[in-house]
Write an enzyme that holds these catalytic residues in place. Sequence first.
Site, PDB file in Angstrom:
ATOM      1  N   SER A 100      -7.212  -1.930   7.837  1.00 39.20           N
ATOM      2  CA  SER A 100      -6.854  -1.887   8.490  1.00 39.20           C
ATOM      3  C   SER A 100      -6.563  -0.134   8.464  1.00 39.20           C
ATOM      4  CB  SER A 100      -5.785  -2.465   8.824  1.00 39.20           C
ATOM      5  OG  SER A 100      -5.896  -3.553   8.882  1.00 39.20           O
TER       6      SER A 100
ATOM      7  N   THR B  15      -4.565   2.006  -2.075  1.00 39.71           N
ATOM      8  CA  THR B  15      -4.229   0.576  -2.233  1.00 39.71           C
ATOM      9  C   THR B  15      -4.179   0.094  -3.781  1.00 39.71           C
ATOM     10  OG1 THR B  15      -3.263  -1.458  -0.782  1.00 39.71           O
ATOM     11  CG2 THR B  15      -5.255  -0.210  -0.979  1.00 39.71           C
TER      12      THR B  15
ATOM     13  N   THR C  57       0.980  -1.209   0.001  1.00 45.84           N
ATOM     14  CA  THR C  57       0.284   0.429   0.350  1.00 45.84           C
ATOM     15  C   THR C  57       0.959   1.122  -0.422  1.00 45.84           C
ATOM     16  OG1 THR C  57      -1.642  -0.696   1.329  1.00 45.84           O
ATOM     17  CG2 THR C  57      -1.720   1.171   1.787  1.00 45.84           C
TER      18      THR C  57
ATOM     19  N   GLY D 214      -0.830  -3.141   5.301  1.00 50.78           N
ATOM     20  CA  GLY D 214      -1.870  -4.202   5.804  1.00 50.78           C
ATOM     21  C   GLY D 214      -2.179  -4.007   7.208  1.00 50.78           C
TER      22      GLY D 214
END
Length: 638
Positions: free
Chosen positions: A511, A463, A445, A532
């Site tokens: 997240s 992302t 990301t 993540g």
Amino acid sequence: MAQRKNHLAMLGLLVLCAACSPNEKLAPVSRGEPGKGDAGAEPDGGETGTEDDLFAELPEIAPTASGRGGAAATVDLRGTLAAIEVLKKGGNAVDAAVAAASVLGATDPFSCGVGGGGFMLVYLAADNKVVAIDHRETAPSGLEASAFYENGAPIAFDDLVTSGLSVGVPGTVRGWSEALRRYGTLGLKDVLQRAIQVAEAGFAVDKTFFEQTGRNLARFQAITSSKELFLGPDGEAWPVGTVFKNPDLARTYRLIAEGGERAFYEGEVAEAIVAAVREPPIEPGSTLNVRPGVIAPADLQDYEVRVRPAISTTYRDYTIHGMGLPSSGGITVAEALNLLEGFDLETLTPVEVLHRYLGASRLAFADRGAFLGDPEFVEAPVAGLLSKDYADARRDLIDLDKAPTGAAAPGDPFAFQTDPSPSPGGGQSARRGDAGPNDAGDNETTHITISDAAGNIVSYTCTIEAEGGNGMVVPGHGFLLNNELTDFNVPSDPAAPHPNVAEPGKRPRSSMSPTIVMKDGKPELALASPGGSTIITTVLQILVGHIDLGLPIDKALAAPRISQRNASSGSSDAETAFLGTPEAEGLEALGHVLSDANTTGGEIGAATALRFNGDGTVTAVAEPVRRQGGSAMVEQAP
């Protein structure tokens, strides 16, 4: 993918290669030598004077910069330069964020791009308000949770990643358009020009780009469009020093620049996306089982951005603004901070602080796994989770003398809701969700942090999910598709209820944790990270390091990281640089089990941040080492 210092000199040769064929190899040059830019001409072929073109003479990469006016920090020099360029030409922070993100879509294609989505947190200085722009991918209208099972068992995660089934409806382009329409001063045509040029002129492949391609090699070799773009004639990764060009992406950007968001969600681009998902472009003879997906043209046409209020909590003398659902990031960070607020961390040793930090993260992740999902499908107990009283009730579960064993059970935040009655959305069914898996921490990301001279701030995480997304380049258009639907929970029992199971039109839990921190009503800090589920712990550890331990923001960002995400084993991931330190030994003496993150994904996060100083200056910070170091710049040097 970060901007790598060791290839700056190669960039200088790009201007000499206008006549080179696509993806032709350059001779290497010495490390650290400033290079001539690859973007000395406007995309339409017109020329611009070097005194007005920040790309004409690329500067040395610096991970920290302080000054006045606007500021930007990204993982890539060109992304940062694109943002500063827009700011210098009168654009605001939102304009600059979209310009930077579009350039990163060219230079950092394994991490972000128009085939994905994101969350943008915006501080509007004139209104003294924080808003959240949710352009998270959605499940297609024809997708049911049963699609992730075969013969009564979940499809293996690795098999699901490289498939049409894992592709969510991309939200990035509509997110950019909505952000510019509501809060920007420029349009897509204006902010995409530099990205068009970078994609078309190309850039030198560096070590990280080469390694990322290598980690995707098997699936790129099996997918015709990905093979054509990312691999050389020998079917291998383009060598370091190759001029990597992406004319198909440049053309896609041109279509969007001229036709707006409709050029992406309708017409040839949309048709190409649907075709790639439903009939994956597999290399003849490949044995890779790439399952088709179910995205339909109407899914793209009907995609909607959500503009939501930010969630917030207070922490000591600060107000912390974050992203709410369907991202779990802001809520989980806030709950962990509420737990930590009951400890006077300034009086404790570093080992005692880290012990409490790990304990708070463990409890917050237990609740995250059990209760959080798309708010349009699940009545999550957000008010209860953010309640200071709830934190008081949970804090005693952190044993101050020893590390816990195993995973923590979720609490009962419903008892602390201001309105405890469940809604038809299914809040009570969410209570039956388990604590959730120890989510992967190695997802690629990128995070962009930008401010402007008027005081507006953007903290933007975008992302395509895993490194390389689902592995499929959309034929003829030069961008990878996401594999975002792997963020849904897939219980072993298909009938098991969970707030984060797949449903048509649902957004998978994220997240991503773009964060803006205020003190005395004024901006103090903006930050976030990729990584993540370790995004949450990265943001939390930086905040604790800066606020409680008094570390300067660059030191807080660079410090070795450790991440506890309620693993069933009770272990915490730690960067190699943390292992063997006195703090690591102290934690192990308390019973903590530390796993080397190099065996589970390597570095933890790659953050960027802005610190707004009392004298009116701003300090921009990017990673000095992780992902080979990022880039920070200010509009006006001191």
